[in-house]
Scaffold this active site. Sequence first.
Site, PDB file in Angstrom:
ATOM      1  N   GLN A 236       0.786  -1.246   0.358  1.00 23.03           N
ATOM      2  CA  GLN A 236       0.175  -0.011   0.312  1.00 23.03           C
ATOM      3  C   GLN A 236       0.512   0.651  -0.018  1.00 23.03           C
ATOM      4  OE1 GLN A 236      -3.307  -0.098  -0.501  1.00 23.03           O
ATOM      5  NE2 GLN A 236      -3.899  -2.040   0.606  1.00 23.03           N
ATOM      6  N   CYS A 382      -9.560  -8.945   1.319  1.00 20.11           N
ATOM      7  CA  CYS A 382      -9.237 -10.230   1.347  1.00 20.11           C
ATOM      8  C   CYS A 382     -10.520 -11.046   3.267  1.00 20.11           C
ATOM      9  CB  CYS A 382      -8.082 -10.279   2.134  1.00 20.11           C
ATOM     10  SG  CYS A 382      -6.979 -10.247   0.857  1.00 20.11           S
TER      11      CYS A 382
END
Length: 458
Positions: A236, A382
Amino acid sequence: MASKLLASSCRRTLARTANTSAPRGISTAAGAAVVAPTPEAFEDQGVVTVKGVKISARPLYLDMQATSPVDPRVLDAMLPYYLARFGNPHSRTHLYGWESDSAVETARSQVADLIGASPKEIVFTSGATESNNISIKGVMKFYKEKKRHVVTTQTEHKCVLDSCRHLQQEGFEVTYLPVGSDGIVDLEKLRSAVRPDTGLVSVMAVNNEIGVIQPMEEIGKICKEFNVPFHTDAAQALGKIPVDVEKWNVSLMSLSGHKIYGPKGVGALFMRRRPRIRVEPQMNGGGQERGIRSGTVPTPLVVGMGAACELAKKEMKYDDKRIRALQERLLKGIKAKLDGVVVNGSIERRYAGNLNLSFAYVEGESLLMGLKDVAVSSGSACTSASLEPSYVLRALGVDEDMAHTSIRFGIGRFTTEAEIDRAVELTVQQVEKLREMSPLYEMVKEGIDIKQIQWAQH
Protein backbone atom coordinates in the site's frame (compact mmCIF):
# COMPACT_ATOMS: atom_id res chain seq x y z
CA MET A 1 -1.56 -9.31 -38.68
CA ALA A 2 -2.75 -10.68 -35.35
CA SER A 3 -2.98 -7.20 -33.87
CA LYS A 4 -5.04 -5.99 -36.87
CA LEU A 5 -7.46 -8.89 -36.46
CA LEU A 6 -7.73 -8.18 -32.73
CA ALA A 7 -8.36 -4.49 -33.33
CA SER A 8 -11.01 -5.27 -35.95
CA SER A 9 -12.75 -7.70 -33.57
CA CYS A 10 -12.69 -5.12 -30.75
CA ARG A 11 -14.23 -2.47 -33.02
CA ARG A 12 -17.07 -4.80 -33.99
CA THR A 13 -17.70 -5.73 -30.32
CA LEU A 14 -17.69 -2.11 -29.22
CA ALA A 15 -20.06 -1.15 -32.02
CA ARG A 16 -22.52 -3.86 -30.98
CA THR A 17 -22.22 -2.79 -27.32
CA ALA A 18 -22.83 0.86 -28.18
CA ASN A 19 -26.00 -0.07 -30.06
CA THR A 20 -27.42 -2.29 -27.32
CA SER A 21 -26.68 -0.25 -24.19
CA ALA A 22 -26.04 3.28 -23.09
CA PRO A 23 -24.76 3.14 -19.50
CA ARG A 24 -25.19 6.32 -17.49
CA GLY A 25 -22.74 7.96 -15.12
CA ILE A 26 -19.75 5.70 -15.76
CA SER A 27 -17.02 6.23 -13.17
CA THR A 28 -13.79 7.70 -14.55
CA ALA A 29 -11.90 4.82 -13.01
CA ALA A 30 -14.14 2.25 -14.66
CA GLY A 31 -14.69 4.17 -17.87
CA ALA A 32 -11.56 2.84 -19.56
CA ALA A 33 -13.30 -0.47 -20.19
CA VAL A 34 -16.69 -1.16 -21.76
CA VAL A 35 -18.23 -4.35 -20.39
CA ALA A 36 -20.35 -6.34 -22.81
CA PRO A 37 -23.74 -7.00 -21.18
CA THR A 38 -24.80 -10.55 -20.35
CA PRO A 39 -28.31 -11.70 -21.37
CA GLU A 40 -29.55 -11.65 -17.77
CA ALA A 41 -27.91 -8.31 -16.89
CA PHE A 42 -30.86 -6.10 -17.75
CA GLU A 43 -34.36 -6.40 -16.30
CA ASP A 44 -35.32 -2.81 -17.10
CA GLN A 45 -33.72 -0.39 -19.51
CA GLY A 46 -30.56 1.01 -17.92
CA VAL A 47 -30.83 -1.14 -14.76
CA VAL A 48 -28.18 -3.79 -14.03
CA THR A 49 -28.94 -6.67 -11.66
CA VAL A 50 -25.86 -8.27 -10.12
CA LYS A 51 -26.15 -10.85 -7.29
CA GLY A 52 -29.73 -9.80 -6.73
CA VAL A 53 -28.91 -6.09 -6.34
CA LYS A 54 -30.39 -3.63 -8.84
CA ILE A 55 -27.96 -0.88 -9.84
CA SER A 56 -28.97 2.00 -12.10
CA ALA A 57 -25.44 2.45 -13.51
CA ARG A 58 -21.85 1.39 -12.87
CA PRO A 59 -21.02 2.59 -9.34
CA LEU A 60 -18.46 5.26 -8.57
CA TYR A 61 -15.22 3.44 -7.75
CA LEU A 62 -13.75 4.46 -4.38
CA ASP A 63 -12.05 1.22 -3.32
CA MET A 64 -8.47 1.85 -4.44
CA GLN A 65 -6.94 -0.09 -1.55
CA ALA A 66 -8.61 -3.27 -2.83
CA THR A 67 -7.33 -2.78 -6.37
CA SER A 68 -6.72 -0.01 -8.86
CA PRO A 69 -7.63 0.19 -12.57
CA VAL A 70 -4.80 -0.46 -15.01
CA ASP A 71 -3.39 2.81 -16.30
CA PRO A 72 -3.92 2.87 -20.12
CA ARG A 73 -0.22 3.66 -20.56
CA VAL A 74 0.61 0.48 -18.63
CA LEU A 75 -1.68 -1.54 -20.88
CA ASP A 76 0.02 -0.07 -23.95
CA ALA A 77 3.38 -1.29 -22.64
CA MET A 78 1.99 -4.78 -21.97
CA LEU A 79 0.11 -5.52 -25.21
CA PRO A 80 3.13 -6.28 -27.47
CA TYR A 81 4.16 -9.07 -25.08
CA TYR A 82 0.78 -10.76 -25.47
CA LEU A 83 0.76 -10.56 -29.28
CA ALA A 84 4.08 -10.35 -31.16
CA ARG A 85 6.74 -10.65 -28.44
CA PHE A 86 5.26 -13.63 -26.64
CA GLY A 87 8.47 -15.58 -26.03
CA ASN A 88 9.41 -17.33 -22.80
CA PRO A 89 12.02 -15.11 -21.08
CA HIS A 90 13.92 -18.24 -20.03
CA SER A 91 14.38 -19.44 -23.65
CA ARG A 92 18.04 -18.70 -24.38
CA THR A 93 18.35 -19.93 -27.98
CA HIS A 94 16.27 -17.50 -30.07
CA LEU A 95 15.06 -13.92 -30.49
CA TYR A 96 11.67 -14.46 -28.85
CA GLY A 97 13.30 -15.47 -25.60
CA TRP A 98 15.98 -12.78 -25.78
CA GLU A 99 13.54 -9.89 -26.24
CA SER A 100 11.27 -11.16 -23.44
CA ASP A 101 14.27 -11.56 -21.14
CA SER A 102 15.38 -8.00 -21.98
CA ALA A 103 11.88 -6.69 -21.17
CA VAL A 104 11.88 -8.51 -17.81
CA GLU A 105 15.25 -7.02 -16.88
CA THR A 106 14.07 -3.53 -17.85
CA ALA A 107 11.03 -3.99 -15.60
CA ARG A 108 13.29 -5.21 -12.80
CA SER A 109 15.28 -1.97 -13.07
CA GLN A 110 12.07 0.12 -13.06
CA VAL A 111 10.84 -1.52 -9.86
CA ALA A 112 14.25 -1.19 -8.20
CA ASP A 113 14.52 2.47 -9.18
CA LEU A 114 11.26 3.34 -7.39
CA ILE A 115 12.48 1.98 -4.03
CA GLY A 116 16.18 2.88 -4.26
CA ALA A 117 17.40 -0.70 -4.71
CA SER A 118 19.63 -2.60 -7.12
CA PRO A 119 17.87 -4.58 -9.90
CA LYS A 120 19.75 -7.64 -8.63
CA GLU A 121 17.78 -7.35 -5.37
CA ILE A 122 14.35 -7.69 -7.05
CA VAL A 123 12.60 -11.08 -7.33
CA PHE A 124 9.32 -11.24 -9.24
CA THR A 125 6.43 -13.12 -7.60
CA SER A 126 2.66 -13.49 -8.10
CA GLY A 127 1.89 -10.68 -5.64
CA ALA A 128 2.48 -9.29 -2.16
CA THR A 129 0.86 -12.32 -0.47
CA GLU A 130 3.46 -14.65 -1.96
CA SER A 131 6.24 -12.17 -1.17
CA ASN A 132 5.09 -12.03 2.46
CA ASN A 133 5.01 -15.83 2.70
CA ILE A 134 8.52 -16.15 1.23
CA SER A 135 9.83 -13.46 3.58
CA ILE A 136 8.34 -14.71 6.85
CA LYS A 137 8.40 -18.48 6.38
CA GLY A 138 11.50 -18.45 4.18
CA VAL A 139 13.71 -16.47 6.55
CA MET A 140 12.65 -18.30 9.72
CA LYS A 141 13.02 -21.74 8.18
CA PHE A 142 16.45 -20.89 6.78
CA TYR A 143 17.73 -19.70 10.18
CA LYS A 144 15.63 -22.11 12.26
CA GLU A 145 18.59 -23.62 14.14
CA LYS A 146 19.37 -20.31 15.89
CA LYS A 147 16.36 -18.06 15.38
CA ARG A 148 12.95 -19.09 16.73
CA HIS A 149 11.15 -15.80 17.36
CA VAL A 150 9.25 -13.27 15.19
CA VAL A 151 8.02 -9.78 16.13
CA THR A 152 5.06 -8.29 14.25
CA THR A 153 2.00 -6.13 14.99
CA GLN A 154 -1.67 -6.91 15.56
CA THR A 155 -2.73 -4.79 12.55
CA GLU A 156 -0.76 -6.56 9.81
CA HIS A 157 -2.37 -7.88 6.65
CA LYS A 158 -4.03 -11.25 7.09
CA CYS A 159 -1.40 -13.09 5.01
CA VAL A 160 1.33 -11.89 7.41
CA LEU A 161 -0.67 -12.89 10.49
CA ASP A 162 -1.54 -16.29 8.99
CA SER A 163 2.10 -16.91 8.02
CA CYS A 164 3.08 -16.17 11.63
CA ARG A 165 0.40 -18.53 12.94
CA HIS A 166 1.73 -21.21 10.58
CA LEU A 167 5.17 -20.77 12.12
CA GLN A 168 3.67 -21.03 15.61
CA GLN A 169 2.21 -24.39 14.67
CA GLU A 170 5.75 -25.49 13.79
CA GLY A 171 7.12 -24.45 17.17
CA PHE A 172 8.28 -20.88 16.53
CA GLU A 173 7.28 -18.06 18.88
CA VAL A 174 5.60 -14.85 17.71
CA THR A 175 5.09 -11.56 19.55
CA TYR A 176 2.10 -9.56 18.27
CA LEU A 177 2.69 -5.95 19.29
CA PRO A 178 -0.34 -3.77 20.12
CA VAL A 179 -0.75 -0.37 18.49
CA GLY A 180 -2.01 2.92 19.91
CA SER A 181 -5.43 4.42 19.25
CA ASP A 182 -3.84 6.14 16.25
CA GLY A 183 -2.65 2.83 14.80
CA ILE A 184 1.05 3.58 15.32
CA VAL A 185 3.32 0.98 16.94
CA ASP A 186 5.05 1.93 20.20
CA LEU A 187 8.80 1.94 19.45
CA GLU A 188 9.78 1.20 23.04
CA LYS A 189 7.52 -1.86 23.11
CA LEU A 190 9.09 -2.96 19.84
CA ARG A 191 12.58 -2.51 21.28
CA SER A 192 11.73 -4.49 24.42
CA ALA A 193 10.15 -7.30 22.36
CA VAL A 194 13.39 -8.09 20.48
CA ARG A 195 15.21 -11.12 21.91
CA PRO A 196 18.56 -12.80 21.16
CA ASP A 197 16.69 -15.48 19.18
CA THR A 198 14.53 -13.00 17.20
CA GLY A 199 14.93 -13.85 13.54
CA LEU A 200 12.63 -11.26 11.95
CA VAL A 201 10.68 -8.08 12.62
CA SER A 202 7.74 -7.57 10.22
CA VAL A 203 5.81 -4.27 10.19
CA MET A 204 3.52 -3.01 7.42
CA ALA A 205 4.55 0.39 5.98
CA VAL A 206 1.04 1.69 5.16
CA ASN A 207 -1.95 -0.09 6.65
CA ASN A 208 -4.42 -1.35 4.05
CA GLU A 209 -7.52 -0.64 6.17
CA ILE A 210 -6.78 2.69 7.84
CA GLY A 211 -3.91 4.12 5.77
CA VAL A 212 -1.64 4.76 8.78
CA ILE A 213 2.08 5.17 7.97
CA GLN A 214 4.40 3.51 10.49
CA PRO A 215 7.71 5.18 11.54
CA MET A 216 9.78 3.04 9.19
CA GLU A 217 13.16 4.74 9.64
CA GLU A 218 12.96 4.48 13.44
CA ILE A 219 11.95 0.80 13.25
CA GLY A 220 14.82 0.17 10.84
CA LYS A 221 17.30 1.76 13.26
CA ILE A 222 16.12 -0.49 16.10
CA CYS A 223 16.47 -3.59 13.89
CA LYS A 224 19.96 -2.48 12.81
CA GLU A 225 20.93 -1.92 16.45
CA PHE A 226 19.98 -5.51 17.34
CA ASN A 227 21.16 -6.93 13.99
CA VAL A 228 17.69 -8.38 13.25
CA PRO A 229 16.34 -8.57 9.66
CA PHE A 230 13.48 -6.13 9.03
CA HIS A 231 10.63 -7.07 6.66
CA THR A 232 7.85 -4.75 5.54
CA ASP A 233 4.70 -5.28 3.52
CA ALA A 234 4.85 -2.16 1.32
CA ALA A 235 2.02 -3.07 -1.05
CA GLN A 236 0.00 0.00 0.00
CA ALA A 237 3.06 2.28 0.18
CA LEU A 238 4.68 1.66 -3.21
CA GLY A 239 4.19 4.57 -5.58
CA LYS A 240 2.12 6.51 -3.03
CA ILE A 241 4.70 7.67 -0.50
CA PRO A 242 8.51 7.91 -0.93
CA VAL A 243 10.05 4.49 -0.31
CA ASP A 244 13.80 4.07 0.23
CA VAL A 245 15.17 0.69 1.27
CA GLU A 246 18.40 2.29 2.48
CA LYS A 247 16.75 4.93 4.70
CA TRP A 248 14.33 2.36 6.07
CA ASN A 249 17.09 -0.26 6.52
CA VAL A 250 14.78 -3.05 5.36
CA SER A 251 16.13 -6.50 4.52
CA LEU A 252 12.96 -7.65 2.72
CA MET A 253 10.09 -5.71 1.17
CA SER A 254 6.87 -7.10 -0.37
CA LEU A 255 5.38 -5.26 -3.36
CA SER A 256 2.23 -5.59 -5.49
CA GLY A 257 1.45 -4.57 -9.07
CA HIS A 258 -2.30 -4.03 -8.98
CA LYS A 259 -2.21 -1.45 -6.16
CA ILE A 260 -0.28 1.02 -8.37
CA TYR A 261 -2.38 0.91 -11.58
CA GLY A 262 -0.58 -2.19 -12.85
CA PRO A 263 -1.94 -5.67 -13.64
CA LYS A 264 -3.16 -8.26 -11.14
CA GLY A 265 -1.20 -11.45 -10.64
CA VAL A 266 2.28 -9.95 -10.33
CA GLY A 267 4.33 -8.63 -7.45
CA ALA A 268 7.92 -8.39 -6.34
CA LEU A 269 10.14 -9.08 -3.37
CA PHE A 270 13.13 -6.92 -2.48
CA MET A 271 15.91 -9.00 -0.89
CA ARG A 272 18.96 -7.15 0.38
CA ARG A 273 22.34 -8.35 -0.92
CA ARG A 274 24.64 -6.49 1.51
CA PRO A 275 24.30 -7.61 4.26
CA ARG A 276 22.86 -10.63 2.51
CA ILE A 277 19.53 -12.03 3.60
CA ARG A 278 18.81 -15.70 2.91
CA VAL A 279 15.47 -17.49 2.57
CA GLU A 280 14.30 -21.05 2.08
CA PRO A 281 12.28 -21.20 -1.19
CA GLN A 282 8.60 -21.96 -0.69
CA MET A 283 8.16 -23.43 -4.18
CA ASN A 284 10.21 -26.03 -6.04
CA GLY A 285 10.72 -25.98 -9.80
CA GLY A 286 13.02 -24.83 -12.56
CA GLY A 287 15.07 -22.48 -10.40
CA GLN A 288 13.94 -19.21 -11.99
CA GLU A 289 14.50 -15.93 -10.10
CA ARG A 290 17.74 -17.25 -8.57
CA GLY A 291 15.86 -20.30 -7.26
CA ILE A 292 13.85 -18.19 -4.83
CA ARG A 293 10.66 -18.25 -6.90
CA SER A 294 10.54 -21.03 -9.49
CA GLY A 295 8.11 -20.80 -12.39
CA THR A 296 8.02 -19.00 -15.75
CA VAL A 297 8.12 -15.25 -15.24
CA PRO A 298 4.96 -13.80 -16.90
CA THR A 299 6.55 -11.21 -19.20
CA PRO A 300 3.43 -9.08 -19.94
CA LEU A 301 2.55 -8.79 -16.25
CA VAL A 302 6.11 -7.96 -15.23
CA VAL A 303 6.37 -5.37 -18.00
CA GLY A 304 3.12 -3.86 -16.73
CA MET A 305 4.40 -3.65 -13.16
CA GLY A 306 7.63 -2.06 -14.36
CA ALA A 307 5.75 0.53 -16.41
CA ALA A 308 3.45 1.28 -13.45
CA CYS A 309 6.48 1.85 -11.20
CA GLU A 310 8.09 4.19 -13.72
CA LEU A 311 4.87 6.20 -14.01
CA ALA A 312 4.48 6.28 -10.22
CA LYS A 313 7.94 7.75 -9.78
CA LYS A 314 7.24 10.48 -12.33
CA GLU A 315 3.76 11.37 -11.06
CA MET A 316 3.92 10.65 -7.31
CA LYS A 317 4.13 14.31 -6.23
CA TYR A 318 1.32 15.37 -8.56
CA ASP A 319 -0.89 12.43 -7.57
CA ASP A 320 -0.28 13.06 -3.86
CA LYS A 321 -1.19 16.76 -4.09
CA ARG A 322 -4.35 16.01 -6.04
CA ILE A 323 -5.44 13.09 -3.83
CA ARG A 324 -4.91 15.16 -0.67
CA ALA A 325 -7.23 17.84 -2.04
CA LEU A 326 -9.87 15.23 -2.92
CA GLN A 327 -9.63 13.61 0.53
CA GLU A 328 -10.08 16.99 2.22
CA ARG A 329 -13.08 17.67 -0.03
CA LEU A 330 -14.63 14.32 0.89
CA LEU A 331 -14.05 14.62 4.64
CA LYS A 332 -15.20 18.24 4.89
CA GLY A 333 -18.24 17.50 2.73
CA ILE A 334 -19.37 14.65 4.99
CA LYS A 335 -18.56 16.35 8.32
CA ALA A 336 -20.32 19.55 7.26
CA LYS A 337 -23.63 17.66 7.00
CA LEU A 338 -23.28 14.86 9.55
CA ASP A 339 -22.33 14.65 13.22
CA GLY A 340 -20.90 11.55 14.88
CA VAL A 341 -18.32 10.96 12.15
CA VAL A 342 -14.94 9.62 13.36
CA VAL A 343 -11.72 9.20 11.36
CA ASN A 344 -10.08 5.89 12.23
CA GLY A 345 -6.31 6.03 12.63
CA SER A 346 -3.85 8.88 12.81
CA ILE A 347 -4.84 12.09 11.02
CA GLU A 348 -1.24 13.29 10.64
CA ARG A 349 0.57 10.04 9.76
CA ARG A 350 -1.62 8.57 7.04
CA TYR A 351 -1.74 8.11 3.28
CA ALA A 352 -4.29 10.63 1.99
CA GLY A 353 -5.90 8.21 -0.46
CA ASN A 354 -7.21 6.02 2.38
CA LEU A 355 -10.00 7.56 4.45
CA ASN A 356 -11.57 5.18 6.97
CA LEU A 357 -14.65 6.64 8.68
CA SER A 358 -17.06 5.36 11.32
CA PHE A 359 -20.62 6.70 11.48
CA ALA A 360 -22.21 6.58 14.94
CA TYR A 361 -25.73 5.09 15.36
CA VAL A 362 -25.67 3.41 11.93
CA GLU A 363 -25.50 -0.32 11.19
CA GLY A 364 -22.51 -0.84 8.92
CA GLU A 365 -23.90 -3.62 6.75
CA SER A 366 -27.04 -1.60 6.05
CA LEU A 367 -24.92 1.42 5.14
CA LEU A 368 -22.81 -0.61 2.70
CA MET A 369 -25.90 -2.11 1.06
CA GLY A 370 -27.48 1.34 0.82
CA LEU A 371 -24.39 2.73 -0.87
CA LYS A 372 -24.72 0.43 -3.87
CA ASP A 373 -24.01 3.34 -6.24
CA VAL A 374 -20.59 3.86 -4.61
CA ALA A 375 -18.04 1.04 -4.64
CA VAL A 376 -16.54 1.20 -1.14
CA SER A 377 -15.68 -1.42 1.47
CA SER A 378 -15.71 -1.93 5.21
CA GLY A 379 -12.05 -2.98 5.34
CA SER A 380 -9.62 -5.38 3.70
CA ALA A 381 -10.89 -7.06 0.52
CA CYS A 382 -9.33 -10.27 1.82
CA THR A 383 -11.64 -10.32 4.86
CA SER A 384 -14.69 -8.36 3.64
CA ALA A 385 -16.82 -11.54 3.48
CA SER A 386 -16.68 -11.74 7.28
CA LEU A 387 -19.43 -10.09 9.35
CA GLU A 388 -17.04 -9.72 12.29
CA PRO A 389 -15.85 -6.18 13.06
CA SER A 390 -12.43 -5.33 11.61
CA TYR A 391 -9.59 -6.76 13.71
CA VAL A 392 -7.54 -3.70 12.77
CA LEU A 393 -10.10 -1.31 14.26
CA ARG A 394 -10.50 -3.52 17.33
CA ALA A 395 -6.70 -3.35 17.81
CA LEU A 396 -7.02 0.46 17.84
CA GLY A 397 -9.49 0.15 20.72
CA VAL A 398 -12.50 1.20 18.62
CA ASP A 399 -15.79 0.16 20.25
CA GLU A 400 -17.43 -2.82 18.57
CA ASP A 401 -20.49 -0.83 17.52
CA MET A 402 -18.32 1.86 15.88
CA ALA A 403 -16.07 -0.77 14.28
CA HIS A 404 -19.18 -2.25 12.66
CA THR A 405 -20.02 1.12 11.07
CA SER A 406 -16.68 1.77 9.38
CA ILE A 407 -16.42 2.57 5.68
CA ARG A 408 -13.12 2.82 3.80
CA PHE A 409 -13.06 5.36 0.98
CA GLY A 410 -10.16 4.81 -1.44
CA ILE A 411 -9.17 7.76 -3.65
CA GLY A 412 -6.81 7.38 -6.59
CA ARG A 413 -5.23 8.79 -9.73
CA PHE A 414 -8.42 8.71 -11.79
CA THR A 415 -10.88 9.90 -9.12
CA THR A 416 -12.64 13.17 -10.05
CA GLU A 417 -14.10 16.02 -7.98
CA ALA A 418 -17.53 15.19 -9.39
CA GLU A 419 -17.23 11.63 -8.07
CA ILE A 420 -16.22 12.91 -4.63
CA ASP A 421 -19.19 15.30 -4.53
CA ARG A 422 -21.56 12.52 -5.58
CA ALA A 423 -20.10 10.17 -2.96
CA VAL A 424 -20.63 12.84 -0.27
CA GLU A 425 -24.25 13.31 -1.38
CA LEU A 426 -25.06 9.60 -1.41
CA THR A 427 -23.28 8.88 1.90
CA VAL A 428 -25.06 11.72 3.70
CA GLN A 429 -28.43 10.63 2.28
CA GLN A 430 -27.98 7.04 3.41
CA VAL A 431 -26.65 7.85 6.88
CA GLU A 432 -29.52 10.28 7.50
CA LYS A 433 -32.02 7.68 6.28
CA LEU A 434 -30.65 5.00 8.61
CA ARG A 435 -30.46 7.37 11.59
CA GLU A 436 -34.11 8.28 11.12
CA MET A 437 -34.89 4.62 11.81
CA SER A 438 -32.51 4.39 14.79
CA PRO A 439 -34.04 4.70 18.28
CA LEU A 440 -30.53 5.16 19.70
CA TYR A 441 -29.99 8.27 17.60
CA GLU A 442 -33.34 9.65 18.79
CA MET A 443 -32.25 9.14 22.40
CA VAL A 444 -28.93 10.89 21.79
CA LYS A 445 -30.70 13.88 20.22
CA GLU A 446 -32.85 14.08 23.35
CA GLY A 447 -29.69 14.37 25.45
CA ILE A 448 -29.67 10.83 26.86
CA ASP A 449 -26.23 9.30 27.47
CA ILE A 450 -26.80 5.82 26.09
CA LYS A 451 -23.53 4.51 27.55
CA GLN A 452 -24.97 5.00 31.04
CA ILE A 453 -28.12 2.99 30.32
CA GLN A 454 -28.41 -0.38 32.05
CA TRP A 455 -30.02 -2.59 29.39
CA ALA A 456 -32.31 -5.32 30.73
CA GLN A 457 -31.73 -8.89 29.60
CA HIS A 458 -34.63 -11.09 28.50
